[in-house]
Write a protein that holds these residues in place. Structure first.
Motif, PDB file in Angstrom:
ATOM      1  N   GLN A  79     -34.523  19.080  38.801  1.00 55.26           N
ATOM      2  CA  GLN A  79     -34.639  18.793  37.373  1.00 55.26           C
ATOM      3  C   GLN A  79     -35.247  17.413  37.121  1.00 55.26           C
ATOM      4  O   GLN A  79     -36.113  17.262  36.276  1.00 55.26           O
ATOM      5  CB  GLN A  79     -33.247  18.842  36.762  1.00 55.26           C
ATOM      6  CG  GLN A  79     -33.214  19.632  35.479  1.00 55.26           C
ATOM      7  CD  GLN A  79     -31.813  19.894  35.041  1.00 55.26           C
ATOM      8  OE1 GLN A  79     -31.160  20.814  35.537  1.00 55.26           O
ATOM      9  NE2 GLN A  79     -31.317  19.089  34.127  1.00 55.26           N
ATOM     10  N   MET A 108     -38.987  17.295  38.210  1.00 57.58           N
ATOM     11  CA  MET A 108     -39.930  17.970  37.311  1.00 57.58           C
ATOM     12  C   MET A 108     -39.914  17.389  35.891  1.00 57.58           C
ATOM     13  O   MET A 108     -40.687  17.841  35.038  1.00 57.58           O
ATOM     14  CB  MET A 108     -39.608  19.470  37.239  1.00 57.58           C
ATOM     15  CG  MET A 108     -39.905  20.229  38.513  1.00 57.58           C
ATOM     16  SD  MET A 108     -41.607  20.081  39.073  1.00 57.58           S
ATOM     17  CE  MET A 108     -42.445  21.161  37.926  1.00 57.58           C
ATOM     18  N   GLY A 109     -39.059  16.408  35.661  1.00 56.31           N
ATOM     19  CA  GLY A 109     -38.903  15.840  34.324  1.00 56.31           C
ATOM     20  C   GLY A 109     -40.187  15.290  33.733  1.00 56.31           C
ATOM     21  O   GLY A 109     -40.407  15.378  32.523  1.00 56.31           O
ATOM     22  N   GLN A 117     -42.095  26.901  22.875  1.00 54.39           N
ATOM     23  CA  GLN A 117     -41.184  27.261  23.973  1.00 54.39           C
ATOM     24  C   GLN A 117     -41.134  26.137  25.006  1.00 54.39           C
ATOM     25  O   GLN A 117     -40.064  25.728  25.435  1.00 54.39           O
ATOM     26  CB  GLN A 117     -41.697  28.536  24.672  1.00 54.39           C
ATOM     27  CG  GLN A 117     -41.467  29.806  23.914  1.00 54.39           C
ATOM     28  CD  GLN A 117     -40.286  30.608  24.454  1.00 54.39           C
ATOM     29  OE1 GLN A 117     -39.984  30.556  25.631  1.00 54.39           O
ATOM     30  NE2 GLN A 117     -39.619  31.323  23.590  1.00 54.39           N
ATOM     31  N   VAL A 118     -42.302  25.646  25.367  1.00 63.18           N
ATOM     32  CA  VAL A 118     -42.376  24.573  26.371  1.00 63.18           C
ATOM     33  C   VAL A 118     -41.749  23.290  25.827  1.00 63.18           C
ATOM     34  O   VAL A 118     -40.979  22.609  26.507  1.00 63.18           O
ATOM     35  CB  VAL A 118     -43.858  24.318  26.770  1.00 63.18           C
ATOM     36  CG1 VAL A 118     -43.969  23.136  27.710  1.00 63.18           C
ATOM     37  CG2 VAL A 118     -44.449  25.565  27.413  1.00 63.18           C
ATOM     38  N   ARG A 176     -39.366  22.650  23.900  1.00 62.40           N
ATOM     39  CA  ARG A 176     -37.896  22.566  23.785  1.00 62.40           C
ATOM     40  C   ARG A 176     -37.249  21.915  25.008  1.00 62.40           C
ATOM     41  O   ARG A 176     -36.122  21.464  24.946  1.00 62.40           O
ATOM     42  CB  ARG A 176     -37.296  23.955  23.564  1.00 62.40           C
ATOM     43  CG  ARG A 176     -37.653  24.522  22.208  1.00 62.40           C
ATOM     44  CD  ARG A 176     -36.811  25.716  21.836  1.00 62.40           C
ATOM     45  NE  ARG A 176     -37.249  26.234  20.542  1.00 62.40           N
ATOM     46  CZ  ARG A 176     -37.960  27.332  20.374  1.00 62.40           C
ATOM     47  NH1 ARG A 176     -38.297  28.070  21.410  1.00 62.40           N
ATOM     48  NH2 ARG A 176     -38.334  27.718  19.171  1.00 62.40           N
ATOM     49  N   TYR A 177     -37.963  21.889  26.127  1.00 62.90           N
ATOM     50  CA  TYR A 177     -37.395  21.273  27.336  1.00 62.90           C
ATOM     51  C   TYR A 177     -37.536  19.747  27.336  1.00 62.90           C
ATOM     52  O   TYR A 177     -37.029  19.093  28.226  1.00 62.90           O
ATOM     53  CB  TYR A 177     -38.072  21.840  28.591  1.00 62.90           C
ATOM     54  CG  TYR A 177     -37.722  23.294  28.844  1.00 62.90           C
ATOM     55  CD1 TYR A 177     -36.476  23.636  29.348  1.00 62.90           C
ATOM     56  CD2 TYR A 177     -38.620  24.308  28.554  1.00 62.90           C
ATOM     57  CE1 TYR A 177     -36.140  24.963  29.571  1.00 62.90           C
ATOM     58  CE2 TYR A 177     -38.292  25.641  28.777  1.00 62.90           C
ATOM     59  CZ  TYR A 177     -37.053  25.954  29.290  1.00 62.90           C
ATOM     60  OH  TYR A 177     -36.715  27.264  29.502  1.00 62.90           O
ATOM     61  N   TYR A 178     -38.269  19.208  26.371  1.00 61.82           N
ATOM     62  CA  TYR A 178     -38.517  17.765  26.355  1.00 61.82           C
ATOM     63  C   TYR A 178     -38.041  17.148  25.046  1.00 61.82           C
ATOM     64  O   TYR A 178     -38.009  17.817  24.012  1.00 61.82           O
ATOM     65  CB  TYR A 178     -40.014  17.504  26.551  1.00 61.82           C
ATOM     66  CG  TYR A 178     -40.571  18.186  27.771  1.00 61.82           C
ATOM     67  CD1 TYR A 178     -40.451  17.614  29.040  1.00 61.82           C
ATOM     68  CD2 TYR A 178     -41.191  19.437  27.680  1.00 61.82           C
ATOM     69  CE1 TYR A 178     -40.946  18.261  30.168  1.00 61.82           C
ATOM     70  CE2 TYR A 178     -41.679  20.088  28.809  1.00 61.82           C
ATOM     71  CZ  TYR A 178     -41.555  19.489  30.038  1.00 61.82           C
ATOM     72  OH  TYR A 178     -42.025  20.135  31.157  1.00 61.82           O
TER      73      TYR A 178
END
Lengths: 250, 241
Positions: free
Chosen positions: B73, B76-77, B100-101, B103-105
Motif C-alpha cells: 500500500q 503504490m501510494g 473511480q481511481v 477515490r483512492y487518493y
C-alpha cells in the motif's frame, strides 16, 4: 479504512451502473406481483382464503429464497469476480494503494449490500402488496417477525456468495462458475433429501433458517448450531477464496 | 541522487521457461528510464512485479523505500501506471472511470479530473462511455488515470500503443513537463525506439530475461548515431541477432 471505503464505494457504483441490480429488482417485483395475482385468483376463483397481509411477505420469501435470490446472488458474484478477471479490469484497482485483502473484502461487502438491498426491496413491496390486497392482519409483532425473517436470510445468502467467490477463483470462465454453482446447489439440495439425517450440514438446507425464528418457541440452540455452521462455511471459504485471490497473477 | 526504484535480484520464471532472471536496477528521482527489449524479453513481467500484479520467485522491488512485497500500500501510494494495456470499465463514462481511481487518493477532486482530461485531449468526451472509444482514446484515458494522482513515479508499459502522431507528441510533452515541473520519475517500456530516444534520459536493455546493459542516453548518443544502433549492437554483442 480510507482505502476500504474507496473500494467499497467503487464496487457499489460498478454494481449499480452495470444495471444488474435494476434487473434483479424488476424481476423481484414481477415475482411479488405474480404471487399476489395468484393469491387473488385463489381467493376469487376457488374461494380459498389465501394469505393475510402479514403472511404474504413470508410466502414470497419462502419462494424467492430458493429461486431468484440465490440466482441473483450467484450472477452478481460471478460478474464481480469472473467478469472482471475476463475483462482484465481487476488490475485497475489492484494497482492502486490498496491491499488485496481490503479490496477482496470490499468486493464481498458490496455483494452483501446488494443482497441486503434485494431482500429489503422484496420485503417492502411484499408488505405493501400484502396490506393492499389481502385481509388485514397488521400488528407490530407481525411486522417485526417479517423484518427478522428477511434480515436473517442475509446470512445463508452471504455464505452462498462466499462459496461462489471461491469457485470464481478456481474456475476461469464465468459460465463455468455459474454451472458449477447450480450443480453444487442442486446436488446439495438432493443430498439433503437423500441423507436427511445429515442435511443440517448442507448450506442448501439452511436457506429456510428464517422459519426457526417464526416458531412459537424459538429453538435458540438449533439457531445457534445453524449459525455456527454457516459461520464455519464463511470462514473456510473466505480464507481459501482470499488465499487463491492473493496468489492470482494478473 | 535519491533512489526511487530499487530492483534487487529479481527473478520470475514461468512454466514455459520464459521470464526474468536476476535483474538489478536503480532508478533515481527525475530519471526517464527507457526499458527496451524485444517481444518476450520479460519487460511486462518485470513491470507487473513492480506493480504487484504478480509475485516474483525471488528478489524484491522497492519504490520510494517501500518493498512491494511487504508494504504494498505504501509502495503504490505515489505510483501511477499502465501495465500491458490501458484498461477501463466500458459501462462507466470517462469521468466516472477517473472518479473511480480518484477515490483512492486524498487530493484528487473534479477539477483535477477535468485537468487531466484536458491534458490528454479527452475533455470533450468526458461523459462518453469508452465502449465507443478508439484504441488511442482508451490509451489516453489510461494515461489520464496514471497521472491523475500527481504520482512521483509513473510506470508505463507501451504507453504509445495506438496513439496517433499528435497523441505521441502530446504524450512526450506530458512526460517532459512532469519531469521538469514536478521532478516525476518515469519507467517506460516501448517498441517505438525513436520516441524512446527523444524522451528518455536513461536506457536499460533486457534480452531473454536478463539485463544486458544500463546507460545514460547522453553516453549512448556519444558512441552511437542512434538509439536503434546501440540497441542492435547490444543485442548482437550478446550473440543473439
Amino acid at each position: 479504512m480510507v482505502e476500504f471505503k474507496a473500494a467499497l464505494i467503487n464496487e457499489v457504483e460498478k454494481l449499480y451502473k452495470r444495471k444488474k441490480v435494476l434487473v434483479a429488482l424488476i424481476i423481484s417485483l414481477i415475482f411479488i406481483i405474480l404471487g399476489q395475482l395468484s393469491m387473488v385468483v385463489l381467493r376469487t376463483g376457488l374461494g380459498l382464503r389465501g394469505v393475510s397481509s402479514m403472511e404474504f411477505p413470508l410466502l414470497v420469501l419462502s419462494v424467492v429464497v430458493n429461486t431468484i435470490l440465490p440466482l441473483f446472488t450467484a450472477l452478481v458474484t460471478i460478474e464481480s469476480f469472473s467478469g472482471e478477471f475476463s475483462q482484465n479490469t481487476m488490475k485497475i484497482a489492484l494497482t492502486r494503494p490498496i491491499s488485496r485483502l481490503k479490496f477482496f473484502t470490499a468486493k464481498l461487502t458490496a455483494i452483501m449490500l446488494f443482497i441486503l438491498a434485494n431482500l429489503l426491496f422484496v420485503m417492502i413491496f411484499s408488505l405493501l402488496a400484502g396490506c393492499l390486497f389481502n385481509s388485514n392482519s397488521f400488528t407490530l409483532k407481525s411486522v417485526i417477525k417479517v423484518l427478522i425473517s428477511y434480515l436473517v436470510t442475509l446470512m445463508p445468502m452471504v455464505s452462498l456468495s462466499i462459496i461462489i467467490v471461491f469457485f470464481t477463483n478456481i474456475v476461469r470462465s464465468g459460465i463455468g462458475v455459474f454451472f458449477l454453482s447450480i450443480f453444487a446447489f442442486v446436488t446439495f439440495k438432493g443430498l439433503g433429501i437423500v441423507f436427511y439425517r445429515y442435511s443440517g450440514m448442507f448450506l442448501t438446507s439452511m436457506m429456510n433458517w428464517y422459519t426457526l425464528f417464526n416458531m412459537e418457541t424459538v429453538p435458540a440452540f438449533k439457531i445457534f448450531l445453524q449459525f455456527m455452521m454457516m459461520l464455519s462455511y464463511v470462514i473456510i471459504f473466505f480464507t481459501v477464496g482470499y488465499h487463491l485471490f492473493d496468489k492470482k497473477e494478473f | 541522487m535519491e533512489k526511487v526504484i530499487e530492483i534487487k535480484n529479481l527473478s520470475k520464471v514461468y512454466k514455459n521457461g520464459r521470464g526474468i532472471t536476476d535483474i538489478n536496477l536503480d532508478i533515481h528521482r527525475g530519471d526517464i528510464f527507457g526499458f527496451l527489449g524485444p517481444n518476450g524479453a520479460g519487460k511486462t513481467t518485470a513491470m507487473k512485479i513492480m506493480t504487484g500484479l504478480i509475485k516474483p520467485d525471488s528478489g524484491d522491488v522497492k519504490i520510494l523505500g517501500h518493498s512491494i512485497l511487504e508494504e504494498y500500500q505504501e509502495a503504490m501510494g505515489k505510483v501511477g501506471c499502465i501495465i500491458e494495456t490501458a484498461e477501463c470499465y466500458q459501462y462507466l463514462t470517462a469521468y466516472e472511470n477517473l472518479r473511480q481511481v480518484s477515490r483512492y487518493y486524498k487530493d484528487v477532486d473534479d477539477k483535477r479530473i477535468d485537468e487531466v482530461l484536458e491534458l490528454t485531449g479527452l475533455l470533450k468526451y468526458k461523459n462518453e462511455k469508452p465502449r465507443k472509444f478508439s484504441l488511442g482514446m482508451k490509451q489516453r484515458l489510461g494515461i489520464a488515470a496514471a497521472i491523475l494522482s500527481r504520482p512521483e513515479v509513473i510506470i508505463l508499459d507501451e504507453p504509445l500503443n495506438g496513439l496517433d502522431v499528435e497523441g505521441m507528441i502530446a504524450m512526450r510533452n506530458i512526460i517532459k513537463n512532469l519531469v521538469e515541473k514536478e521532478n516525476t520519475t518515469f519507467f517506460i517500456s516501448s517498441h517505438l525506439i525513436h520516441d524512446v530516444e527523444l524522451t528518455c534520459t536513461h536506457i536499460g536493455v533486457l534480452y531473454d530475461g536478463k539485463m544486458l546493459n544500463v546507460d545514460t542516453m547522453e553516453n549512448i548518443l556519444k558512441n552511437y548515431a542512434t538509439l536503434e544502433n546501440y540497441f542492435v549492437s547490444e543485442v548482437e554483442r550478446n550473440g543473439r541477432i
